[in-house]
Design an enzyme around this catalytic site. Structure first.
Site, PDB file in Angstrom:
ATOM      1  N   CYS A   1       2.848  -3.528   3.987  1.00  0.00           N
ATOM      2  CA  CYS A   1       2.040  -2.340   4.284  1.00  0.00           C
ATOM      3  C   CYS A   1       2.695  -1.668   5.485  1.00  0.00           C
ATOM      4  O   CYS A   1       3.887  -1.865   5.722  1.00  0.00           O
ATOM      5  CB  CYS A   1       0.566  -2.694   4.495  1.00  0.00           C
TER       6      CYS A   1
ATOM      7  N   HIS B   1       4.627 -31.625   9.560  1.00  0.00           N
ATOM      8  CA  HIS B   1       4.191 -30.266   9.216  1.00  0.00           C
ATOM      9  C   HIS B   1       3.150 -30.292   8.095  1.00  0.00           C
ATOM     10  O   HIS B   1       2.239 -29.470   8.067  1.00  0.00           O
ATOM     11  CB  HIS B   1       5.392 -29.405   8.824  1.00  0.00           C
TER      12      HIS B   1
ATOM     13  N   THR C   1       2.218  -2.132   8.744  1.00  0.00           N
ATOM     14  CA  THR C   1       2.569  -3.127   9.761  1.00  0.00           C
ATOM     15  C   THR C   1       2.768  -4.535   9.193  1.00  0.00           C
ATOM     16  O   THR C   1       3.307  -5.406   9.880  1.00  0.00           O
ATOM     17  CB  THR C   1       1.442  -3.234  10.798  1.00  0.00           C
TER      18      THR C   1
ATOM     19  N   HIS D   1       7.927 -24.911   8.428  1.00  0.00           N
ATOM     20  CA  HIS D   1       6.851 -25.579   9.179  1.00  0.00           C
ATOM     21  C   HIS D   1       5.456 -25.313   8.615  1.00  0.00           C
ATOM     22  O   HIS D   1       4.596 -26.176   8.686  1.00  0.00           O
ATOM     23  CB  HIS D   1       6.866 -25.123  10.649  1.00  0.00           C
TER      24      HIS D   1
ATOM     25  N   ASP E   1       0.854  -1.199   0.000  1.00  0.00           N
ATOM     26  CA  ASP E   1       0.000   0.000   0.000  1.00  0.00           C
ATOM     27  C   ASP E   1       0.882   1.239   0.000  1.00  0.00           C
ATOM     28  O   ASP E   1       2.111   1.151  -0.159  1.00  0.00           O
ATOM     29  CB  ASP E   1      -1.022  -0.049   1.148  1.00  0.00           C
TER      30      ASP E   1
END
Ligand code: RB5
Length: 147
Positions: free
Chosen positions: A65, A133, A67, A98, A8
């Site tokens: 973005c 996994h 965060t 994993h 963004d």
């Protein structure tokens, strides 16, 4: 290997720097935007990259973005997407080994460019380990299929 990248307005510069870094490492980069600093929604670009990964137009995705949270939440709404927000290389590596994460997300307002590069390198060099996994990833897929 082809990497789809999206962001963004909070992450235009970091996206450009990470794209250049990816090319230096030998990856093909497909830019899904934005390249503008004008306010926009992380959801639009998260979805674009996620759909490209799900359709196998690109092998893996990277989303940035402010965060890393909003853009990964949007990406994770697309079927088959496992987007992981990482702020350091260890989690990034383990998200591949994993969780078979097919999109890496991070925040341009949270980490600096050198940490971002370390995260990207660790993530791209890691390989899914399968075995127990795979069973767990299959359980995530089953949850998705039930929705
Ligand atoms: C944009 O201001 C900001 O909300 C966005 O980049 C991101 O941090 C959301 O999760």
């Amino acid at each position: 290997m082809k990497i789809g990248i999206g962001n963004d307005h909070a992450a235009v510069t970091m996206k450009q720097e990470i794209s250049e870094y990816l090319r230096e490492l030998g990856y093909d980069v497909v830019n899904y935007g934005t390249d503008s600093g004008a306010s926009c929604s992380y959801a639009e670009y998260g979805e674009k990259v996620a759909r490209a990964v799900a359709a196998k137009d690109v092998d893996l995705g990277i989303l940035i973005c402010g965060t890393g949270v909003g853009i990964s939440l949007a990406a994770n709404k697309v079927k088959g997407i496992r987007a992981a927000v990482c702020s350091e290389p260890c989690t990034a590596r383990l998200s591949r080994e994993h969780n078979d994460a097919n999109i890496l997300a991070f925040g341009a307002r949270i980490i600096g460019i050198e940490t971002a590069k370390e995260i990207v390198k660790a993530w791209l060099e890691a390989e899914f380990q399968g075995g127990r996994h795979q069973t767990r990833v299959d359980m995530i897929t089953a949850i998705e299929a039930g929705n």
